[in-house]
Design a protein around this motif. Structure first.
Motif, short mmCIF file in Angstrom:
data_model
loop_
_atom_site.label_atom_id
_atom_site.label_comp_id
_atom_site.label_asym_id
_atom_site.label_seq_id
_atom_site.Cartn_x
_atom_site.Cartn_y
_atom_site.Cartn_z
N HIS A 291 11.37 8.06 13.90
CA HIS A 291 10.57 8.86 14.84
C HIS A 291 9.08 8.66 14.56
N ILE A 292 8.70 8.67 13.28
CA ILE A 292 7.30 8.45 12.91
C ILE A 292 6.84 7.05 13.29
N MET A 293 7.70 6.07 13.06
CA MET A 293 7.37 4.68 13.38
C MET A 293 7.07 4.51 14.88
N LYS A 294 7.88 5.17 15.69
CA LYS A 294 7.72 5.03 17.15
C LYS A 294 6.42 5.65 17.63
N LYS A 295 5.89 6.61 16.87
CA LYS A 295 4.66 7.29 17.26
C LYS A 295 3.41 6.49 16.90
N HIS A 296 3.58 5.42 16.12
CA HIS A 296 2.44 4.64 15.66
C HIS A 296 2.58 3.18 16.07
N ASP A 297 1.59 2.38 15.69
CA ASP A 297 1.62 0.96 15.99
C ASP A 297 2.70 0.25 15.19
N LYS A 298 2.92 -1.03 15.55
CA LYS A 298 4.00 -1.82 14.95
C LYS A 298 3.79 -1.98 13.44
N TYR A 299 2.52 -2.11 13.01
CA TYR A 299 2.26 -2.33 11.59
C TYR A 299 2.76 -1.17 10.74
N TYR A 300 2.79 0.04 11.32
CA TYR A 300 3.21 1.24 10.59
C TYR A 300 4.66 1.12 10.15
N GLU A 301 5.44 0.43 10.94
CA GLU A 301 6.85 0.19 10.61
C GLU A 301 6.97 -0.57 9.30
N TRP A 302 6.12 -1.58 9.13
CA TRP A 302 6.17 -2.40 7.92
C TRP A 302 5.64 -1.62 6.71
N VAL A 303 4.71 -0.72 6.93
CA VAL A 303 4.18 0.11 5.84
C VAL A 303 5.30 1.00 5.28
N VAL A 304 6.06 1.61 6.18
CA VAL A 304 7.16 2.48 5.76
C VAL A 304 8.21 1.68 5.00
N ILE A 305 8.58 0.51 5.53
CA ILE A 305 9.58 -0.34 4.88
C ILE A 305 9.09 -0.81 3.52
N LEU A 306 7.80 -1.18 3.45
CA LEU A 306 7.22 -1.64 2.19
C LEU A 306 7.25 -0.51 1.15
N CYS A 307 6.91 0.70 1.56
CA CYS A 307 6.94 1.85 0.64
C CYS A 307 8.35 2.09 0.11
N LEU A 308 9.34 1.96 0.99
CA LEU A 308 10.73 2.14 0.57
C LEU A 308 11.15 1.05 -0.41
N CYS A 309 10.76 -0.20 -0.12
CA CYS A 309 11.11 -1.33 -1.00
C CYS A 309 10.46 -1.18 -2.38
N VAL A 310 9.20 -0.72 -2.41
CA VAL A 310 8.51 -0.49 -3.69
C VAL A 310 9.24 0.60 -4.48
N SER A 311 9.64 1.67 -3.79
CA SER A 311 10.37 2.76 -4.46
C SER A 311 11.69 2.27 -5.04
N VAL A 312 12.40 1.45 -4.27
CA VAL A 312 13.68 0.91 -4.73
C VAL A 312 13.47 -0.01 -5.93
N CYS A 313 12.44 -0.86 -5.87
CA CYS A 313 12.15 -1.79 -6.98
C CYS A 313 11.76 -1.03 -8.25
N CYS A 314 10.89 -0.01 -8.10
CA CYS A 314 10.51 0.81 -9.26
C CYS A 314 11.72 1.53 -9.83
N GLY A 315 12.57 2.03 -8.93
CA GLY A 315 13.77 2.72 -9.37
C GLY A 315 14.69 1.82 -10.16
N HIS A 316 14.87 0.59 -9.69
CA HIS A 316 15.75 -0.35 -10.39
C HIS A 316 15.15 -0.84 -11.71
N LEU A 317 13.83 -1.00 -11.74
CA LEU A 317 13.17 -1.38 -12.99
C LEU A 317 13.34 -0.27 -14.02
N ASN A 318 13.18 0.96 -13.57
CA ASN A 318 13.39 2.11 -14.46
C ASN A 318 14.85 2.20 -14.87
N TYR A 319 15.74 1.86 -13.96
CA TYR A 319 17.18 1.89 -14.25
C TYR A 319 17.54 0.88 -15.35
#
Length: 434
Positions: A291-319
């Motif tokens: 819903h947030i992605m649709k309210k913003h420009d296309k680049y915002y979609e990649w920002v959200v995905i990038l943030c999720l990927c960083v969180s997953v990578c940090c989580g696995h490194l910590n794991y």
């Protein structure tokens, strides 16, 4: 045994991922369904407490699989505007009956899946007829659907009690009871701490360590996932055009409420039960982020995905640091000093009893050579749920018998006194009886 188990979990996980995609493609039916599925899977892959439950134990994955199957079948039933006695319709209703039947053969699944599902259906129907109760069952499809729903739940629950009577000492496996007022506040505090623990959002480490950074990220995810997105879904409910997503919102909220209620007001306050709430909140979070992605420009979609990927990578490194490294150290120690299973085999101890969390894992580690059966609470109380009583009949197992007492277990002195010999191995006590 371990290899078979891991292959089974891989197959089940692949099936879960496929059903997540199929669910979104069914409900949304557009290109963005792939994005929805991708975000849900990314969130599911965050190494929090649900991670071992989903990808290692494989015990709670089935809740999500059953729910997705039920949602997909239900969506196809509701999509049929013309209700005819054709083969596809009969198969859909039969599938719906079977899924609901099996999910009513567990008291917990009945309360967090089957009952909320039917209740949500009736509520949405009630809204669609402008709150005129007499009109809810005005169509033959609504009447048939309601009859099949309650028949499946009733028959499933009766079968559950019949099965429980055959294989268990009681009609419930966990013995859940309500708590008194004196422990209610403690239960509430335990529930809140369990939520933070489940999201791995608390840790006593340095803020600038990988664990500290991951904990901060997990706290943000906790806020969005456990608080913001469910509330957003409820507020957005009136604006939602799709009837099905309205239905899912009501269903998930009812299910979550019941889980939280039982975790606070009963003895079922283990953090593992929060998994279904977590799962529903993942779906809410996915819808919220899209819903947030649709309210913003296309680049915002990649920002959200990038943030999720960083969180997953940090989580696995910590794991790797917090979980994999200690396990590897334990493996090196066992290679040098031997394992519990090797010790038991060397001492010809192949038949015994242990507490629930120490019985079946050691049986699997021995590839079935050591028959360890679980007890519930105290050693002379067999855990017969879905387990043959013959495992507890000592006359069917000639030779030595033993009781394995793990470091975290507490048993009465009479069990030590009844042993002919007590051995110790790495803080484990082995009470042997010839």
């Amino acid at each position: 045994w371990i290899l078979c188990r891991e292959i089974a979990i891989l197959i089940v996980t692949a099936g879960l991922f496929f059903l997540i995609l199929l669910f979104y493609k069914t409900v949304i039916s557009s290109y963005s369904s792939y994005l929805h599925a991708g975000i849900t899977i990314l969130l599911l892959c965050l190494p929090m407490m649900q991670y071992p439950q989903t990808f290692y134990e494989g015990a709670y994955e089935w809740q999500s699989i059953w729910e997705l199957l039920l949602m997909i079948v239900f969506f196809h039933i509701t999509k049929k505007t013309v209700f005819k006695k054709e083969r596809s319709t009969i198969l859909l209703f039969l599938s719906y009956f079977v899924i609901l039947f099996f999910n009513s053969m567990s008291l917990r699944m009945l309360m967090i899946l089957s009952f909320p599902f039917v209740l949500a259906y009736l509520f949405v129907q009630f809204q669609e007829v402008d709150y005129h109760f007499e009109k809810i069952f005005s169509t033959s499809k609504a009447r048939l659907f309601t009859i099949i729903s309650f028949a499946a739940m009733l028959l499933g629950f009766i079968s559950y009690f019949a099965l429980a009577k055959m294989v268990s000492l009681s009609s419930t496996s966990a013995g859940m009871t309500f708590v008194g007022q004196d422990v209610l506040f403690d239960n509430f505090k335990t529930f809140l701490s369990n939520v933070f623990y489940y999201y791995s959002a608390v840790n006593s480490t340095s803020l600038f360590s990988i664990t500290g950074i991951t904990t901060c990220l997990n706290f943000v995810i906790l806020v969005v996932c456990a608080f913001v997105s469910p509330i957003w879904a409820l507020i957005h409910y009136g604006k939602e055009k799709g009837t099905f997503l309205k239905f899912y919102t009501i269903y998930a909220w009812i299910s979550n409420f019941l889980v939280i209620y039982f975790m606070i007001f009963t003895t079922a306050n283990h953090y593992g039960y929060f998994r279904q709430v977590y799962w529903h909140n993942l779906i809410f979070t996915t819808l919220f982020l899209i819903h947030i992605m649709k309210k913003h420009d296309k680049y915002y979609e990649w920002v959200v995905i990038l943030c999720l990927c960083v969180s997953v990578c940090c989580g696995h490194l910590n794991y790797l640091v917090q979980t994999v490294k200690p396990i590897h150290a334990q493996y090196v120690d066992e290679k040098q000093n031997g394992t519990l299973v090797e010790y038991l085999e060397a001492n010809d101890l192949t038949y015994g009893f242990a507490s629930f969390w120490n019985a079946y894992n050691n049986r699997v580690l021995s590839n079935g050579k050591i028959e360890l059966s679980a007890y519930l609470g105290v050693p002379n109380n067999p855990y017969l749920w879905m387990t043959s009583a013959s495992y507890y009949d000592t006359t069917l197992h000639p030779g030595k018998c033993f009781l394995l007492v793990a470091p975290e277990d507490t048993v009465d002195q009479k069990f030590y006194q009844a042993a002919s010999e007590i051995k110790e191995f790495k803080k484990y006590k082995i009470c042997k009886k010839d």
